[in-house]
Scaffold this active site. Sequence first.
Site, PDB file in Angstrom:
ATOM      1  N   HIS A 100       1.170  -1.478   0.179  1.00 30.10           N
ATOM      2  CA  HIS A 100       0.335   0.001   0.055  1.00 30.10           C
ATOM      3  C   HIS A 100       0.484   1.446   0.145  1.00 30.10           C
ATOM      4  O   HIS A 100       0.099   2.200   0.046  1.00 30.10           O
ATOM      5  CB  HIS A 100      -1.004  -0.222   0.859  1.00 30.10           C
ATOM      6  CG  HIS A 100      -1.990   0.368   0.667  1.00 30.10           C
ATOM      7  ND1 HIS A 100      -3.042   0.411   1.522  1.00 30.10           N
ATOM      8  CD2 HIS A 100      -2.605   1.423  -0.072  1.00 30.10           C
ATOM      9  CE1 HIS A 100      -4.432   1.217   0.808  1.00 30.10           C
ATOM     10  NE2 HIS A 100      -4.408   1.449  -0.215  1.00 30.10           N
ATOM     11  N   ASP A 127      -9.300  -0.513   4.193  1.00 33.47           N
ATOM     12  CA  ASP A 127      -9.620  -0.744   5.126  1.00 33.47           C
ATOM     13  C   ASP A 127      -9.300  -1.147   6.234  1.00 33.47           C
ATOM     14  O   ASP A 127      -9.478  -0.534   5.986  1.00 33.47           O
ATOM     15  CB  ASP A 127      -7.279   0.231   4.787  1.00 33.47           C
ATOM     16  CG  ASP A 127      -6.108  -0.401   4.385  1.00 33.47           C
ATOM     17  OD1 ASP A 127      -5.804  -1.051   5.537  1.00 33.47           O
ATOM     18  OD2 ASP A 127      -5.195   0.551   4.021  1.00 33.47           O
ATOM     19  N   HIS A 129      -6.188  -0.614   8.669  1.00 35.20           N
ATOM     20  CA  HIS A 129      -5.629   0.577   9.231  1.00 35.20           C
ATOM     21  C   HIS A 129      -5.677   1.624   8.780  1.00 35.20           C
ATOM     22  O   HIS A 129      -5.726   1.326   7.477  1.00 35.20           O
ATOM     23  CB  HIS A 129      -3.989  -0.111   8.939  1.00 35.20           C
ATOM     24  CG  HIS A 129      -3.738  -1.556   9.265  1.00 35.20           C
ATOM     25  ND1 HIS A 129      -3.935  -2.468   8.327  1.00 35.20           N
ATOM     26  CD2 HIS A 129      -3.386  -2.401  10.022  1.00 35.20           C
ATOM     27  CE1 HIS A 129      -3.528  -3.704   8.718  1.00 35.20           C
ATOM     28  NE2 HIS A 129      -3.444  -3.488   9.874  1.00 35.20           N
ATOM     29  N   ASP A 131      -3.727   3.990   8.114  1.00 29.39           N
ATOM     30  CA  ASP A 131      -2.146   3.873   7.304  1.00 29.39           C
ATOM     31  C   ASP A 131      -1.942   5.470   7.517  1.00 29.39           C
ATOM     32  O   ASP A 131      -1.536   5.850   6.119  1.00 29.39           O
ATOM     33  CB  ASP A 131      -2.153   3.818   5.380  1.00 29.39           C
ATOM     34  CG  ASP A 131      -2.540   2.096   5.599  1.00 29.39           C
ATOM     35  OD1 ASP A 131      -1.740   1.316   6.697  1.00 29.39           O
ATOM     36  OD2 ASP A 131      -2.860   1.454   4.110  1.00 29.39           O
ATOM     37  N   HIS A 144       4.245   1.676   4.134  1.00 31.58           N
ATOM     38  CA  HIS A 144       2.435   0.931   3.800  1.00 31.58           C
ATOM     39  C   HIS A 144       1.276   1.190   4.827  1.00 31.58           C
ATOM     40  O   HIS A 144       0.828   1.147   4.800  1.00 31.58           O
ATOM     41  CB  HIS A 144       2.750  -0.364   3.475  1.00 31.58           C
ATOM     42  CG  HIS A 144       3.052  -1.666   4.390  1.00 31.58           C
ATOM     43  ND1 HIS A 144       2.142  -2.149   3.651  1.00 31.58           N
ATOM     44  CD2 HIS A 144       3.377  -1.798   5.511  1.00 31.58           C
ATOM     45  CE1 HIS A 144       2.465  -3.823   5.173  1.00 31.58           C
ATOM     46  NE2 HIS A 144       3.224  -2.763   6.195  1.00 31.58           N
ATOM     47  N   ASP A 230      -7.938  -1.853   0.141  1.00 30.17           N
ATOM     48  CA  ASP A 230      -6.374  -2.915   0.445  1.00 30.17           C
ATOM     49  C   ASP A 230      -7.102  -4.481   0.464  1.00 30.17           C
ATOM     50  O   ASP A 230      -8.146  -4.353   1.629  1.00 30.17           O
ATOM     51  CB  ASP A 230      -5.618  -1.924   2.555  1.00 30.17           C
ATOM     52  CG  ASP A 230      -4.658  -2.476   3.068  1.00 30.17           C
ATOM     53  OD1 ASP A 230      -4.968  -4.560   2.808  1.00 30.17           O
ATOM     54  OD2 ASP A 230      -4.050  -2.409   3.267  1.00 30.17           O
ATOM     55  N   ASP A 232      -6.557  -6.716   2.963  1.00 31.42           N
ATOM     56  CA  ASP A 232      -6.925  -6.868   4.321  1.00 31.42           C
ATOM     57  C   ASP A 232      -7.849  -5.917   5.286  1.00 31.42           C
ATOM     58  O   ASP A 232      -7.873  -5.662   6.396  1.00 31.42           O
ATOM     59  CB  ASP A 232      -5.592  -6.335   5.177  1.00 31.42           C
ATOM     60  CG  ASP A 232      -4.811  -4.426   5.242  1.00 31.42           C
ATOM     61  OD1 ASP A 232      -6.015  -4.064   5.382  1.00 31.42           O
ATOM     62  OD2 ASP A 232      -4.125  -4.578   6.049  1.00 31.42           O
ATOM     63  N   GLU A 275      -1.948  -4.926  -1.829  1.00 29.90           N
ATOM     64  CA  GLU A 275      -1.898  -6.023  -0.349  1.00 29.90           C
ATOM     65  C   GLU A 275      -1.797  -7.484  -0.602  1.00 29.90           C
ATOM     66  O   GLU A 275      -1.917  -7.901  -0.175  1.00 29.90           O
ATOM     67  CB  GLU A 275      -1.758  -5.134   1.222  1.00 29.90           C
ATOM     68  CG  GLU A 275      -1.396  -3.545   1.471  1.00 29.90           C
ATOM     69  CD  GLU A 275      -0.418  -4.220   1.870  1.00 29.90           C
ATOM     70  OE1 GLU A 275       0.428  -4.631   2.064  1.00 29.90           O
ATOM     71  OE2 GLU A 275       0.743  -2.900   1.792  1.00 29.90           O
TER      72      GLU A 275
END
Length: 313
Positions: A100, A127, A129, A131, A144, A230, A232, A275
């Site tokens: 990412h 996402d 997260h 980030d 990332h 992302d 995830d 990712e």
Amino acid sequence: MTELRAVSLIGAPTDIGAGTRGASMGPEAIRIANLVGALKGQDVDVLDRGNLNGPFNPGLSPINGFRHLQEVVEWNRTVHEAVYAELKEQRLPILLGGDHCLGIGSISAVARHCRDVNKKLRIIWLDAHADFNTSELTPSGNIHGMPVACLCGFGPKELVEIGGHVPAISPKWIRQIGIRSVDAGEKKFVHDQDLDVFDMRFIDEMGMRHTMELALAGLDQNTHLHVSFDVDFLDPNIAPGVGTTIYGGPTYREAQLCMEMIADTGLMASLDVMELNPALDVRNKTAEIAVDLIDSLFGKSTLMRRQKSYVEN
Ligand SMILES: [Mn+2]
């Protein structure tokens, strides 16, 4: 919308900004899961531009809070130019990551294009997260975890300045969805910068439908909608093939609804798919789910339906 949509795939096979290796194999796994076939099935004019080239991953430790900074800069410059070139040709770029950190190059290119053509920009950041780390805040030094901060002007000069306008974007343009893992210092920074975050608690309480109605509110026909996906974001039960799995993400149905509601706007004009880590996947199933969800982002739905519009005319 009857015009043929033009899409270009850009592979960025690197895991230079990640802590766990393997996202460098992401573009090929998505191709094998037949993204081109899925898009062609929806009458999309799709060109696969192949893969970009960049420095290999030397596997070093962080220096001054950043791991592989110079390599990350090189990859992002290359991604920036490739994404910008597609937008200039009025093609919708799909960046196939790659980790990412490449969102810096991609979204700075989208922002540059929006300045050129005088469009508003809205970024949907899917996402686990935020980030939104900086070298002072990050426990790992992995870039990332920093792309949103860099795009908003907080980060090393070489990354913040990619795209020629500092900051590349305003935090006000971002809506983050699915967030469930934020580092302690990062939490305060997200709050200070007033990022619009729809975390999993919000989705649990309000549902994905209401979440997306809010995240997509205020768009108009002059808005360029960018989606940074992302993988995830998804619950690891359905998407194990990522380096930073966090339990408690959206289910398959919730993720489908999220994508379909984005498609309903008719405004998505660029997309990052990031990712995906085939080294951690099971028989390419995460890549297949990603392709399935991208298919929905381009308007595939179970039944013909009248377009419900969230866009003000
Ligand atoms: Mn991310």
